[in-house]
Design an enzyme around this catalytic site. Structure first.
Site, PDB file in Angstrom:
ATOM      1  N   ARG A  59       1.220 -41.174  17.824  1.00 47.94           N
ATOM      2  CA  ARG A  59       0.053 -41.241  16.734  1.00 47.94           C
ATOM      3  C   ARG A  59      -0.825 -42.675  16.436  1.00 47.94           C
ATOM      4  NH1 ARG A  59       2.268 -37.543  17.088  1.00 47.94           N
ATOM      5  NH2 ARG A  59       0.250 -37.103  17.843  1.00 47.94           N
ATOM      6  N   ASN A  92      -2.280 -42.304   3.788  1.00 49.84           N
ATOM      7  CA  ASN A  92      -2.454 -42.205   5.264  1.00 49.84           C
ATOM      8  C   ASN A  92      -2.012 -43.440   5.778  1.00 49.84           C
ATOM      9  OD1 ASN A  92      -3.579 -39.909   4.980  1.00 49.84           O
ATOM     10  ND2 ASN A  92      -5.876 -40.476   5.300  1.00 49.84           N
ATOM     11  N   ASP A  94      -2.896 -43.990   9.123  1.00 52.06           N
ATOM     12  CA  ASP A  94      -4.040 -44.369   9.969  1.00 52.06           C
ATOM     13  C   ASP A  94      -4.607 -45.723   9.435  1.00 52.06           C
ATOM     14  OD1 ASP A  94      -6.543 -43.679   8.508  1.00 52.06           O
ATOM     15  OD2 ASP A  94      -5.810 -41.680   8.892  1.00 52.06           O
ATOM     16  N   HIS A 109       2.081 -45.460   2.128  1.00 46.16           N
ATOM     17  CA  HIS A 109       3.217 -45.119   2.931  1.00 46.16           C
ATOM     18  C   HIS A 109       3.126 -45.709   4.203  1.00 46.16           C
ATOM     19  CE1 HIS A 109       3.205 -40.864   0.635  1.00 46.16           C
ATOM     20  NE2 HIS A 109       3.809 -41.699   0.048  1.00 46.16           N
ATOM     21  N   GLY A 175      -8.513 -34.830  -0.217  1.00 49.20           N
ATOM     22  CA  GLY A 175      -7.767 -34.556   0.832  1.00 49.20           C
ATOM     23  C   GLY A 175      -6.209 -34.715   0.982  1.00 49.20           C
ATOM     24  N   SER A 177      -2.448 -32.839  -0.293  1.00 51.24           N
ATOM     25  CA  SER A 177      -1.956 -31.701  -0.738  1.00 51.24           C
ATOM     26  C   SER A 177      -1.269 -31.649  -2.121  1.00 51.24           C
ATOM     27  CB  SER A 177      -0.859 -31.126   0.428  1.00 51.24           C
ATOM     28  OG  SER A 177       0.250 -31.929   0.412  1.00 51.24           O
ATOM     29  N   LEU A 202     -10.573 -29.265   0.543  1.00 51.20           N
ATOM     30  CA  LEU A 202     -10.990 -28.256   1.074  1.00 51.20           C
ATOM     31  C   LEU A 202     -10.670 -26.808   0.530  1.00 51.20           C
ATOM     32  CD1 LEU A 202     -12.848 -27.981   3.635  1.00 51.20           C
ATOM     33  CD2 LEU A 202     -10.626 -27.939   5.136  1.00 51.20           C
TER      34      LEU A 202
HETATM   35  P1  NAD Z   1      -1.326 -32.979   3.887  1.00 48.66           P
HETATM   36  O1  NAD Z   1      -1.411 -32.874   5.489  1.00 48.66           O
HETATM   37  O2  NAD Z   1      -0.033 -32.417   3.084  1.00 48.66           O
HETATM   38  O3  NAD Z   1      -2.492 -32.001   3.234  1.00 48.66           O
HETATM   39  C1  NAD Z   1      -3.836 -32.403   3.591  1.00 48.66           C
HETATM   40  C2  NAD Z   1      -4.942 -31.848   2.433  1.00 48.66           C
HETATM   41  O4  NAD Z   1      -6.106 -31.981   2.863  1.00 48.66           O
HETATM   42  C3  NAD Z   1      -4.697 -30.175   2.381  1.00 48.66           C
HETATM   43  O5  NAD Z   1      -4.665 -30.058   0.853  1.00 48.66           O
HETATM   44  C4  NAD Z   1      -5.978 -29.625   2.901  1.00 48.66           C
HETATM   45  O6  NAD Z   1      -6.517 -28.601   2.276  1.00 48.66           O
HETATM   46  C5  NAD Z   1      -7.024 -30.993   2.839  1.00 48.66           C
HETATM   47  N1  NAD Z   1      -8.029 -31.148   3.998  1.00 48.66           N
HETATM   48  C6  NAD Z   1      -7.936 -30.887   5.107  1.00 48.66           C
HETATM   49  N2  NAD Z   1      -8.983 -31.039   5.787  1.00 48.66           N
HETATM   50  C7  NAD Z   1     -10.080 -31.406   4.942  1.00 48.66           C
HETATM   51  C8  NAD Z   1     -11.295 -32.180   4.836  1.00 48.66           C
HETATM   52  N3  NAD Z   1     -11.967 -31.995   5.876  1.00 48.66           N
HETATM   53  N4  NAD Z   1     -11.962 -32.390   3.602  1.00 48.66           N
HETATM   54  C9  NAD Z   1     -11.121 -32.563   2.521  1.00 48.66           C
HETATM   55  N5  NAD Z   1      -9.862 -32.064   2.332  1.00 48.66           N
HETATM   56  C10 NAD Z   1      -9.177 -31.400   3.612  1.00 48.66           C
HETATM   57  O7  NAD Z   1      -1.507 -34.248   3.422  1.00 48.66           O
HETATM   58  P2  NAD Z   1      -1.027 -35.254   2.460  1.00 48.66           P
HETATM   59  O8  NAD Z   1      -1.025 -34.831   1.091  1.00 48.66           O
HETATM   60  O9  NAD Z   1      -1.729 -36.676   2.420  1.00 48.66           O
HETATM   61  O10 NAD Z   1       0.612 -35.719   2.747  1.00 48.66           O
HETATM   62  C11 NAD Z   1       0.875 -35.822   4.107  1.00 48.66           C
HETATM   63  C12 NAD Z   1       1.608 -37.289   4.457  1.00 48.66           C
HETATM   64  O11 NAD Z   1       1.857 -37.231   5.901  1.00 48.66           O
HETATM   65  C13 NAD Z   1       1.120 -38.442   4.098  1.00 48.66           C
HETATM   66  O12 NAD Z   1       2.309 -39.214   3.366  1.00 48.66           O
HETATM   67  C14 NAD Z   1       0.875 -39.018   5.298  1.00 48.66           C
HETATM   68  O13 NAD Z   1       1.549 -40.540   5.364  1.00 48.66           O
HETATM   69  C15 NAD Z   1       1.300 -38.239   6.469  1.00 48.66           C
HETATM   70  N6  NAD Z   1       0.004 -38.170   7.273  1.00 48.66           N
HETATM   71  C16 NAD Z   1      -0.659 -39.132   7.655  1.00 48.66           C
HETATM   72  C17 NAD Z   1      -1.816 -38.908   8.366  1.00 48.66           C
HETATM   73  C18 NAD Z   1      -2.862 -39.917   8.955  1.00 48.66           C
HETATM   74  O14 NAD Z   1      -2.488 -41.015   8.413  1.00 48.66           O
HETATM   75  N7  NAD Z   1      -3.993 -39.434   9.073  1.00 48.66           N
HETATM   76  C19 NAD Z   1      -1.884 -37.578   8.815  1.00 48.66           C
HETATM   77  C20 NAD Z   1      -0.951 -36.519   8.815  1.00 48.66           C
HETATM   78  C21 NAD Z   1       0.280 -36.602   8.108  1.00 48.66           C
END
Ligand code: NAD
Ligand code: ZN
Length: 232
Positions: A59, A92, A94, A109, A175, A177, A202
């Site tokens: 990652r 996130n 990232d 987190h 964004g 869940s 979304l």
């Molecule tokens: P999640 O993956 O559970 O949910 C993502 C949400 O984003 C969904 O509700 C989806 O409908 C929405 N979504 C997807 N694409 C979108 C877009 N283009 N525009 C707007 N909304 C969009 O994510 P979460 O609720 O953040 O929980 C995940 C946990 O996992 C977090 O605690 C995080 O630490 C970790 N995680 C982090 C990353 C990252 O840092 N980029 C990635 C994956 C998971």
């Protein structure tokens, strides 16, 4: 939105999706093909450190291939221009918010580009791979681990977040869940103190019904629109 002074914005994996970072997928919450129980818990780290370290190494390496999108950029612009209180709380791990220029930011987190010592607690920036049993530069113990808050561990800076929520006039969730607590409960705190609440996602999320207003669409469009309205 003339009466708004203090803003809290919660972001989740969805804001980074259009930059090319995968969100959790499917009902079982797979993250890049891995079950959460296998890569996101203290038990997993104890049981199979090689797997967990490799997962976060991958990652972390991926961050070099992606860049902030219009949603991160709009929030950074809001941060720079907003005269009132503002706090971006991201779930996130990232670094796209800070690479876009956001300053008033909490990584509740943890962060991929950080590691900490499980023996003495010392945290240090970390850009390379992190092999299990890497020695700590402070106490010397071979206990360095990814600076990620696993399920069952306490998120960072909860006091500061709670305080900002209690002063908020506007709470925005982008964004996420709405399935992972305590972040999923922030909207209830904000409502309790009378803040306006808006969800940008979304699709409708698990917590949609807590929000006064839900706007559905990609973050790269909805966030710049909201920021435009706030700064108008
Ligand atoms: P999640 O993956 O559970 O949910 C993502 C949400 O984003 C969904 O509700 C989806 O409908 C929405 N979504 C997807 N694409 C979108 C877009 N283009 N525009 C707007 N909304 C969009 O994510 P979460 O609720 O953040 O929980 C995940 C946990 O996992 C977090 O605690 C995080 O630490 C970790 N995680 C982090 C990353 C990252 O840092 N980029 C990635 C994956 C998971
Ligand atoms: Zn140490």
């Amino acid at each position: 939105m003339n009466d708004i002074r203090n803003i809290v914005i919660l972001t989740g994996a969805g804001i980074s999706a259009e930059s090319g970072l995968a969100t959790f997928r499917g009902p079982d919450g797979l993250w890049e093909g891995h079950r959460v129980e296998d890569v996101c818990t203290p038990e997993a780290l104890a049981r199979n450190p090689a797997l967990v370290h490799r997962f976060y190494d991958e990652r972390r390496a991926k961050l070099a291939e992606v860049k902030p999108n219009a949603a991160h950029e709009a929030l950074a612009a809001l941060d720079a221009a907003w005269p009132g209180e503002l706090l971006i709380v991201t779930q996130n791990v990232d670094d796209l918010h800070e690479r876009a220029g956001a300053k008033r930011l909490i990584h509740m987190h943890g962060e991929l580009r950080s590691a900490f010592c499980a023996a003495c607690g010392r945290a240090v920036p970390w850009v390379e791979a992190l092999p299990p049993a890497s020695p700590c530069g402070g106490c010397g113990q071979p206990r360095m681990r990814p600076d990620i808050v696993f399920f069952g561990e306490m998120p960072y800076e909860m006091d500061r977040i709670e305080e900002a929520l209690r002063r908020a006039d506007l709470f925005v969730s982008v964004g996420t869940s709405g399935a992972v607590y305590p972040a999923a409960g922030f909207v209830q705190t904000a409502r309790h103190v009378g803040a306006r609440t808006i969800e940008l996602n979304l699709d409708p999320s698990a917590g949609s019904f807590y929000f006064e207003e839900s706007r559905m669409g990609p973050a790269s469009r909805l966030v710049p629109e909201l920021v435009h309205d706030l700064l108008a």
